[in-house]
Design a protein around this motif. Sequence first.
Motif, PDB file in Angstrom:
ATOM      1  N   HIS A   9      -6.745 -15.103   1.770  1.00  0.00           N
ATOM      2  CA  HIS A   9      -6.297 -16.298   2.490  1.00  0.00           C
ATOM      3  C   HIS A   9      -4.929 -16.701   1.958  1.00  0.00           C
ATOM      4  O   HIS A   9      -4.499 -16.250   0.890  1.00  0.00           O
ATOM      5  N   SER A  10      -4.245 -17.554   2.683  1.00  0.00           N
ATOM      6  CA  SER A  10      -2.837 -17.825   2.372  1.00  0.00           C
ATOM      7  C   SER A  10      -2.630 -18.583   1.073  1.00  0.00           C
ATOM      8  O   SER A  10      -1.522 -18.589   0.538  1.00  0.00           O
ATOM      9  N   ASN A  11      -3.667 -19.224   0.524  1.00  0.00           N
ATOM     10  CA  ASN A  11      -3.524 -19.961  -0.731  1.00  0.00           C
ATOM     11  C   ASN A  11      -4.132 -19.231  -1.918  1.00  0.00           C
ATOM     12  O   ASN A  11      -4.362 -19.852  -2.969  1.00  0.00           O
ATOM     13  N   ASP A  12      -4.380 -17.945  -1.769  1.00  0.00           N
ATOM     14  CA  ASP A  12      -4.931 -17.166  -2.887  1.00  0.00           C
ATOM     15  C   ASP A  12      -3.894 -17.084  -4.002  1.00  0.00           C
ATOM     16  O   ASP A  12      -2.702 -17.341  -3.798  1.00  0.00           O
ATOM     17  N   ASN A  13      -4.351 -16.693  -5.203  1.00  0.00           N
ATOM     18  CA  ASN A  13      -3.456 -16.709  -6.357  1.00  0.00           C
ATOM     19  C   ASN A  13      -2.662 -15.412  -6.511  1.00  0.00           C
ATOM     20  O   ASN A  13      -2.600 -14.579  -5.598  1.00  0.00           O
ATOM     21  N   GLU A  14      -2.102 -15.225  -7.678  1.00  0.00           N
ATOM     22  CA  GLU A  14      -1.185 -14.113  -7.961  1.00  0.00           C
ATOM     23  C   GLU A  14      -1.824 -12.738  -7.881  1.00  0.00           C
ATOM     24  O   GLU A  14      -1.127 -11.717  -7.835  1.00  0.00           O
ATOM     25  N   SER A  15      -3.155 -12.681  -7.865  1.00  0.00           N
ATOM     26  CA  SER A  15      -3.848 -11.392  -7.892  1.00  0.00           C
ATOM     27  C   SER A  15      -3.420 -10.481  -6.751  1.00  0.00           C
ATOM     28  O   SER A  15      -3.276  -9.267  -6.929  1.00  0.00           O
ATOM     29  N   PHE A 303      -7.462 -13.053 -12.980  1.00  0.00           N
ATOM     30  CA  PHE A 303      -6.017 -13.069 -13.214  1.00  0.00           C
ATOM     31  C   PHE A 303      -5.656 -13.500 -14.627  1.00  0.00           C
ATOM     32  O   PHE A 303      -4.718 -12.975 -15.223  1.00  0.00           O
ATOM     33  N   TRP A 304      -6.391 -14.466 -15.198  1.00  0.00           N
ATOM     34  CA  TRP A 304      -6.014 -14.956 -16.528  1.00  0.00           C
ATOM     35  C   TRP A 304      -6.324 -13.924 -17.611  1.00  0.00           C
ATOM     36  O   TRP A 304      -5.652 -13.861 -18.628  1.00  0.00           O
ATOM     37  N   LEU A 305      -7.307 -13.082 -17.368  1.00  0.00           N
ATOM     38  CA  LEU A 305      -7.624 -11.994 -18.298  1.00  0.00           C
ATOM     39  C   LEU A 305      -6.642 -10.836 -18.104  1.00  0.00           C
ATOM     40  O   LEU A 305      -6.248 -10.175 -19.076  1.00  0.00           O
ATOM     41  N   ASP A 306      -6.259 -10.601 -16.870  1.00  0.00           N
ATOM     42  CA  ASP A 306      -5.310  -9.537 -16.541  1.00  0.00           C
ATOM     43  C   ASP A 306      -3.995  -9.732 -17.284  1.00  0.00           C
ATOM     44  O   ASP A 306      -3.370  -8.773 -17.738  1.00  0.00           O
ATOM     45  N   ARG A 307      -3.582 -10.998 -17.418  1.00  0.00           N
ATOM     46  CA  ARG A 307      -2.332 -11.295 -18.124  1.00  0.00           C
ATOM     47  C   ARG A 307      -2.398 -10.882 -19.590  1.00  0.00           C
ATOM     48  O   ARG A 307      -1.375 -10.536 -20.189  1.00  0.00           O
ATOM     49  N   ILE A 313      -6.280  -4.700 -15.347  1.00  0.00           N
ATOM     50  CA  ILE A 313      -7.342  -4.863 -14.344  1.00  0.00           C
ATOM     51  C   ILE A 313      -6.771  -4.652 -12.943  1.00  0.00           C
ATOM     52  O   ILE A 313      -7.354  -3.933 -12.117  1.00  0.00           O
ATOM     53  N   SER A 314      -5.613  -5.247 -12.668  1.00  0.00           N
ATOM     54  CA  SER A 314      -4.955  -5.048 -11.367  1.00  0.00           C
ATOM     55  C   SER A 314      -4.641  -3.581 -11.134  1.00  0.00           C
ATOM     56  O   SER A 314      -4.811  -3.062 -10.020  1.00  0.00           O
ATOM     57  N   ASP A 315      -4.188  -2.909 -12.171  1.00  0.00           N
ATOM     58  CA  ASP A 315      -3.870  -1.490 -12.052  1.00  0.00           C
ATOM     59  C   ASP A 315      -5.122  -0.686 -11.721  1.00  0.00           C
ATOM     60  O   ASP A 315      -5.078   0.235 -10.890  1.00  0.00           O
ATOM     61  N   GLN A 316      -6.241  -1.029 -12.352  1.00  0.00           N
ATOM     62  CA  GLN A 316      -7.480  -0.313 -12.079  1.00  0.00           C
ATOM     63  C   GLN A 316      -7.967  -0.570 -10.652  1.00  0.00           C
ATOM     64  O   GLN A 316      -8.451   0.352  -9.980  1.00  0.00           O
ATOM     65  N   ILE A 317      -7.816  -1.800 -10.163  1.00  0.00           N
ATOM     66  CA  ILE A 317      -8.178  -2.093  -8.778  1.00  0.00           C
ATOM     67  C   ILE A 317      -7.338  -1.238  -7.832  1.00  0.00           C
ATOM     68  O   ILE A 317      -7.847  -0.655  -6.865  1.00  0.00           O
ATOM     69  N   ALA A 318      -6.030  -1.161  -8.111  1.00  0.00           N
ATOM     70  CA  ALA A 318      -5.135  -0.349  -7.275  1.00  0.00           C
ATOM     71  C   ALA A 318      -5.537   1.124  -7.318  1.00  0.00           C
ATOM     72  O   ALA A 318      -5.555   1.808  -6.278  1.00  0.00           O
ATOM     73  N   LYS A 319      -5.879   1.625  -8.490  1.00  0.00           N
ATOM     74  CA  LYS A 319      -6.307   3.023  -8.619  1.00  0.00           C
ATOM     75  C   LYS A 319      -7.561   3.307  -7.799  1.00  0.00           C
ATOM     76  O   LYS A 319      -7.653   4.324  -7.098  1.00  0.00           O
TER      77      LYS A 319
END
Length: 334
Positions: A9-15, A303-307, A313-319
Motif C-alpha cells: 500500500h502507498s503508506n508502507d515503510n522502507e522495506s 525493517f528495524w532488524l534489517d538495519r 533480510i531484504s537481500d534474502q527476500i530478493a534472492k
Amino acid sequence: MKKILIITHSNDNESIATVSEQLKKYNARGIRFNVDQYPLYYGLSSCYEEGQWKVYLDYNGERESLHDIAAVWYRRSHNLGSGLGSVLEGEYLASVHGEVRATLFGMLESMNCFQIGKFSQYRRLDSKEEQMKIASFSGLKIPETCITNNPEEAKRFVRSHPKGAITKMQSSFAIDKEGVEHVVFTNVITEDNLDSIDSLQYCPMQFQEKLEKQKELRITIVGDAVFSFAVDSQKLENAKVDWRREGVELLDQWEPYELPESVQEKLLKMMDIYQINYGAVDIIVTPENEHYFLEINSAGEFFWLDRLIDGAISDQIAKVLAGEAPRRYVPVLQ
C-alpha cells in the motif's frame, strides 16, 4: 529481466524500496501495486481469449503484463479499496468492496508462479490455535493456553495459575476513540479483574500462563535462512508484559541471538508444514533458558532488524523472489 509483483500500500515503510533495490542485483525488478489505490487509480484485468489467460495492471497510463511475472511478494493489503466512499453511494459500498476483494485475491490465488506466501496460506495463519498445535506437534514448547468467551472458564483458568496469567487478542485488535486508533496490547489479568469479566461473553479472548522472561526473541525466517534477534524487555517497566508498548524505545536494543539448532529445526519444520517462505516468529526465553513459542506473523515487520545487519533480510527476500535461494514451491499447474 524477471518481473516481481509486490502487493503493498502507498503508506508502507522502507522495506519495499530496500527489497526492490536488492532485486536489481539478481536481474529482477519490482512492480509495486499499492492496493489502497485500487480500483480508483489502478485497472486490473484478467482475460481468457484464444486459449490463453492474459492479466494486465494499468496505472498512470502504463500497462504491465502480470501473466508472465516470475514471483509475487504479498506484503500488505491495507486499506484495500480506500476512497470508494467518495465516489459511490453508501448502499453500494459493502457489495463493491466485496467484489474488489474477490477480484484481487482471486487473481493472486490463481497466479501460476512462485509466491513467498499465498494470501490463502497467510489467512490460515490467522488461526493462533492451529499455530500452537502445530508448534507443539513440531516439538516446541508453548504456554498453557485457554481461548474462550465463557467468563466462568476464563476465571477457572486464571485461578489455576497462581504465578499469573496474561490475556491478549488473537487478531490485530484496536479500539477507535474519537478517530484515534488504540491498539490492545497483552495485559496481565489478576483475581481483581475477574469481577468485571462478564462482558467476555461478547468477545472471545486468549488467556495464557504468565512466563518469566530472560529475553524476548524476534526470529525472521526467509526461505531456509533464519535471522534471530533478542531484546531484554524487562529493562523497561512498561515493556515487561508486551515489548511493543516501548517498541520505539527498544529499537536499538535488539541484538543478534544464537538460536539453538534444535529450536531452529522445529521452526523450519513449521514453515514446511505451512508451505510459506516468510514468517516473523515471537519466542520467550525464560530464566531457565527454555524457549516458548508464541506465534508466527505471516507479514511481520523486519525493517528495524534489517538495519542492524546491513540489509541481509531484504537481500534474502530478493534472492528468494528471484529464485537465487532455496524456497518452498510446488507449482499448482505444471
